[in-house]
Design an enzyme around this catalytic site. Structure first.
Site, short mmCIF file in Angstrom:
data_model
loop_
_atom_site.label_atom_id
_atom_site.label_comp_id
_atom_site.label_asym_id
_atom_site.label_seq_id
_atom_site.Cartn_x
_atom_site.Cartn_y
_atom_site.Cartn_z
N HIS A 184 42.10 46.11 35.23
CA HIS A 184 42.09 46.64 36.60
C HIS A 184 41.94 48.16 36.58
O HIS A 184 41.45 48.75 37.55
CB HIS A 184 43.39 46.29 37.32
CG HIS A 184 43.51 44.84 37.69
ND1 HIS A 184 43.95 43.89 36.80
CD2 HIS A 184 43.25 44.19 38.85
CE1 HIS A 184 43.95 42.71 37.41
NE2 HIS A 184 43.53 42.86 38.64
N ASP A 256 35.36 37.98 36.75
CA ASP A 256 36.63 38.45 37.28
C ASP A 256 36.31 39.42 38.41
O ASP A 256 35.14 39.77 38.62
CB ASP A 256 37.43 39.13 36.16
CG ASP A 256 38.93 39.12 36.41
OD1 ASP A 256 39.35 38.81 37.54
OD2 ASP A 256 39.69 39.44 35.48
#
Length: 346
Positions: A184, A256
């Site tokens: 992230h 993702d």
């Protein structure tokens, strides 16, 4: 080449956007009616099982074959039960018990609840071997640190979930377990050799593929053993050469969250999306952070521009769209499971 309706439709097919609210916004209804194929639900979209069933029914009123995805792993990663926490054990607990029949049964029960709520794609299980104790993002989401254990429970989860008519998704290819950075925020490096990866990280994915898993999710990981330049999500060497050709996976490859910094940082959300499709991904998961029509359109348009400019072949885009459509047809064909599965009480 011009930006014609067919090219726009192909690009729309490979985008799986998120959205705000407990019911579909007008822009999403409109886009579904125009050919958008799938959406992703997040905790912000969920209050009760019956509300989710109403939401997905509204989506299907616009597109009867819509793919509805969710990130429901049980344990610490839950969407359906986000308000109070999951009533089912997570992967690590199942790995400790090490009863594959229990794991299969938990996944089957979860699949029935998802199907009853109108969800037909679950981004689970985590097939990552949690071999690095400093891993900041996988941890209890993994069945464990032993590749044999993770492989047999990954296969059991896939078997149980898909028996309920919900597509499973093995993630995060080629394995996020031996990393110490959260994708992230940055680009995790997987330093293992190709031989080590085949012995450890790739084994659960082989087991999932052998079990007939419908989808595989990419990890935003730099894996120099296969590609020293591009993260796996954007790498043809990882997605095509390794996953498609060497491991023989023929289902849908989904990214993702594409807005994660590991890939959107260098290329932007649209640029990363186009590179992912060119590298071999079939569907772009977007909307965890940017859940609006502008973002969904920007991703679609970036993919179209990449085709027009010759950075992405139309054949590759058409192949990705075909795979997503086939998954949507499979999901629609499981409607009998959805109708017969009782929803849990609110």
């Amino acid at each position: 080449m011009k930006r014609g309706p067919e090219l726009l439709r192909l690009a729309d097919t490979v985008v799986l956007p998120g959205f705000e609210g407990k019911s579909p916004p007008d822009w999403l209804r409109r886009r579904l009616a125009d050919g958008l194929t799938g959406v992703v639900l997040f905790s912000r979209n969920i209050a009760t099982p019956s509300q989710v069933a109403d939401l997905t029914a509204a989506l299907r009123a616009e597109n009867p074959q819509v793919l509805v995805g969710i990130d429901e792993e049980s344990g610490e990663v839950t969407r359906l039960e986000a308000a109070a926490g999951s009533t089912r054990p997570g992967s690590f607990a199942l790995g400790v018990v090490d009863d594959v029949e229990l794991t299969e049964g938990i996944a089957r029960d979860l699949g029935r609840d998802l199907a009853a709520a109108g969800v037909n794609l679950d981004f689970a299980p985590s097939a990552d071997v949690n071999s690095n104790p400093d891993n900041p993002v996988i941890g209890l989401r993994s069945f464990g640190a032993d590749p044999d254990l993770v492989s047999r429970h990954t296969a059991a989860w896939v078997r149980g979930l898909q028996s309920s008519g919900v597509a499973a998704c093995a993630k995060h290819f080629p394995g996020h377990g031996d990393t110490s950075v959260d994708s992230h925020h940055g680009v995790p490096l997987v330093a293992a050799t190709a031989e080590e990866l085949h012995e450890v990280a790739l084994r659960p994915f082989r087991a999932a593929i052998a079990e007939g898993v419908r989808t595989v999710m990419t990890g935003h990981l730099l894996v120099p053993a296969f590609d020293a330049a591009m993260p796996a999500t954007l790498s043809g060497r990882v997605l095509h050469d390794l996953l498609r050709v060497e491991l023989g996976f023929d289902g849908v490859i989904v990214t993702d969250g594409i807005e994660m910094a590991a890939v959107s940082g260098p290329y932007g959300i649209g640029g990363a999306s186009a590179r992912a499709i060119a590298g071999g991904a079939d569907a772009i998961c977007v909307g965890g952070e940017h859940a609006d029509e502008h973002t969904a359109l920007a991703v679609r348009d970036a993919i179209v521009d990449a085709v027009i400019e010759g950075r992405l072949s139309e054949e590759r885009l058409a192949d990705a769209a075909r795979r997503v459509c086939e998954l949507a047809l499979w999901g629609a064909s499981t409607g009998h499971v959805r109708r017969s599965a009782p929803a849990r009480p609110d």
